[in-house]
Design a protein around this motif. Structure first.
Motif, PDB file in Angstrom:
ATOM      1  N   ALA A  78       0.960  -1.065  -0.210  1.00  0.00           N
ATOM      2  CA  ALA A  78      -0.057   0.036  -0.082  1.00  0.00           C
ATOM      3  C   ALA A  78       0.938   1.174  -0.008  1.00  0.00           C
ATOM      4  N   ASP A  79       0.259   2.289  -0.318  1.00  0.00           N
ATOM      5  CA  ASP A  79       0.940   3.843  -0.161  1.00  0.00           C
ATOM      6  C   ASP A  79       2.344   3.750  -0.784  1.00  0.00           C
ATOM      7  N   SER A  80       2.448   3.521  -2.091  1.00  0.00           N
ATOM      8  CA  SER A  80       3.665   3.392  -2.678  1.00  0.00           C
ATOM      9  C   SER A  80       4.091   4.792  -3.354  1.00  0.00           C
ATOM     10  N   GLU A  85      11.956   2.801  -6.546  1.00  0.00           N
ATOM     11  CA  GLU A  85      12.844   2.092  -6.129  1.00  0.00           C
ATOM     12  C   GLU A  85      12.366   1.077  -5.399  1.00  0.00           C
ATOM     13  N   ALA A  86      11.108   1.207  -4.775  1.00  0.00           N
ATOM     14  CA  ALA A  86      10.526   0.219  -3.911  1.00  0.00           C
ATOM     15  C   ALA A  86      10.082  -1.106  -4.833  1.00  0.00           C
ATOM     16  N   GLY A 266       1.933  -1.480   6.335  1.00  0.00           N
ATOM     17  CA  GLY A 266       2.879  -0.202   5.964  1.00  0.00           C
ATOM     18  C   GLY A 266       2.792   0.192   4.621  1.00  0.00           C
ATOM     19  N   ALA A 267       3.568   1.043   4.434  1.00  0.00           N
ATOM     20  CA  ALA A 267       3.524   1.993   3.334  1.00  0.00           C
ATOM     21  C   ALA A 267       5.266   1.487   2.636  1.00  0.00           C
ATOM     22  N   THR A 268       5.098   1.690   1.164  1.00  0.00           N
ATOM     23  CA  THR A 268       6.486   1.552   0.445  1.00  0.00           C
ATOM     24  C   THR A 268       6.687   2.829  -0.232  1.00  0.00           C
ATOM     25  N   ILE A 307      10.998  -3.852   4.437  1.00  0.00           N
ATOM     26  CA  ILE A 307      12.020  -3.779   2.918  1.00  0.00           C
ATOM     27  C   ILE A 307      13.386  -3.283   3.290  1.00  0.00           C
ATOM     28  N   PHE A 308      14.450  -4.026   2.833  1.00  0.00           N
ATOM     29  CA  PHE A 308      15.756  -3.475   3.128  1.00  0.00           C
ATOM     30  C   PHE A 308      16.060  -2.278   2.531  1.00  0.00           C
TER      31      PHE A 308
END
Length: 310
Positions: A78-80, A85-86, A266-268, A307-308
């Motif tokens: 969600a919320d990209s 990059e994500a 969470g967001a990306t 996410i790393f």
């Protein structure tokens, strides 16, 4: 212009210094509280921080079940907000854990213009997986509704995995109530669903200062519709309600029905843009996604993956 008397100048300096120290202290407490709050919210769920090198070496022993072919895996994001990059990081995750499909719960863009929606679709297409989507409130801004969004994306209301029924609820507007026809449709479909996915949360736990917004929190007529939907969910067999919008993940048990869990993804995004301010996403929480693993006998495992960073 009258000068400030010399004996008053130090007072102004001390006052300024106190303000700076208080503001600095607030930022430090805020950062600490964010870390503590993240940990508390994830203490009752499977939470992992993903390392890029481990993924490349396929050294993810703690996540062995995610590599198990007996599970069908769905990545939920969600919320990209057009964070290119994500998507390259998510692609690596989907390939490593053999994710079957992707669900995006909204706020693909910042403003929902034609060019932004088109670019958001290109990013999702680049993952090379089947996907279903919901719009977020940001994706409606340019048109004032979801017309531009569904010019590019297919509309999906329900789908099935194993014996589990998924229902998608488009409650993306903050102030516009749902059409009666759509609301009636939802009340008929909710009793059939096992997992509900929604653009913004339908219920949040009281006292969460970072997660105060939910369906109807900004409009009393919309809140009445939310209450009807929530009552139907609590009367049903629904096991999970999974939502986006907050830019922070959280998970909690419904206070009325203890076998019902509300999960917020969470967001990306790289940044959170609010009222003209641009704040780094990591100031609120690191970028995260969920993976739902479903076995043929409908066993459900939910993992939250941080996410790393590059």
């Amino acid at each position: 212009m009258n000068e400030i008397p010399r004996n008053l100048k130090p007072k102004y300096a001390y006052f300024s210094l106190i303000i700076i120290l208080l503001f600095t202290g607030f930022l430090l407490v805020f950062d600490y509280f964010t870390l503590f709050y993240n940990k508390r919210n994830n203490s009752d769920s499977n939470y992992y921080s993903i390392n890029r090198n481990d993924l490349k070496k396929n050294d993810t022993k703690s996540l062995k079940h995610l590599s198990d072919n007996k599970y069908l895996k769905i990545l939920i994001m969600a919320d990209s907000h057009l964070n290119k990059e994500a998507f390259s990081k998510i692609k690596l995750i989907t390939e490593n854990f053999k994710v079957n499909s992707i669900i995006h719960l909204g706020d693909h863009t910042d403003y929902g213009s034609v060019s932004e929606i088109q670019l958001a679709k290109e990013y999702l297409d680049s993952l090379g997986k089947d996907y279903v989507v919901l719009p977020g409130d940001r994706d409606l801004a340019a048109a004032g509704d979801d017309s531009i969004f569904y010019d590019f994306f297919n509309k999906t209301d329900t789908f099935q995995v194993a014996d589990l029924n998924f229902l998608l609820i488009n409650n993306s507007p903050n102030f516009t109530t749902l059409e009666n026809r759509y609301l009636n449709y939802l009340t008929q479909e909710i009793p059939k669903a096992d997992i509900i996915l929604s653009s913004q949360p339908i219920f949040v736990e009281k006292g969460n200062i970072f997660e105060s917004k939910f369906m109807g929190s900004l409009d009393k007529d919309y809140l009445a519709q939310r209450n009807l939907i929530l009552d139907k969910i609590r009367e049903s067999k629904v096991r999970f309600v999974i939502s986006g919008d907050h830019h922070r993940s959280s998970s909690f048990i419904d206070p009325i029905r203890k076998d019902l869990r509300h999960q917020i993804v969470g967001a990306t995004a790289e940044n959170l843009n609010s009222n003209g301010l641009q704040i780094k996403q990591k100031s609120f929480q690191s970028q995260r996604v969920l993976i739902i693993s479903i076995s043929q006998d409908s066993e459900i495992l939910i993992d939250e993956l941080e996410i790393f960073e590059e």
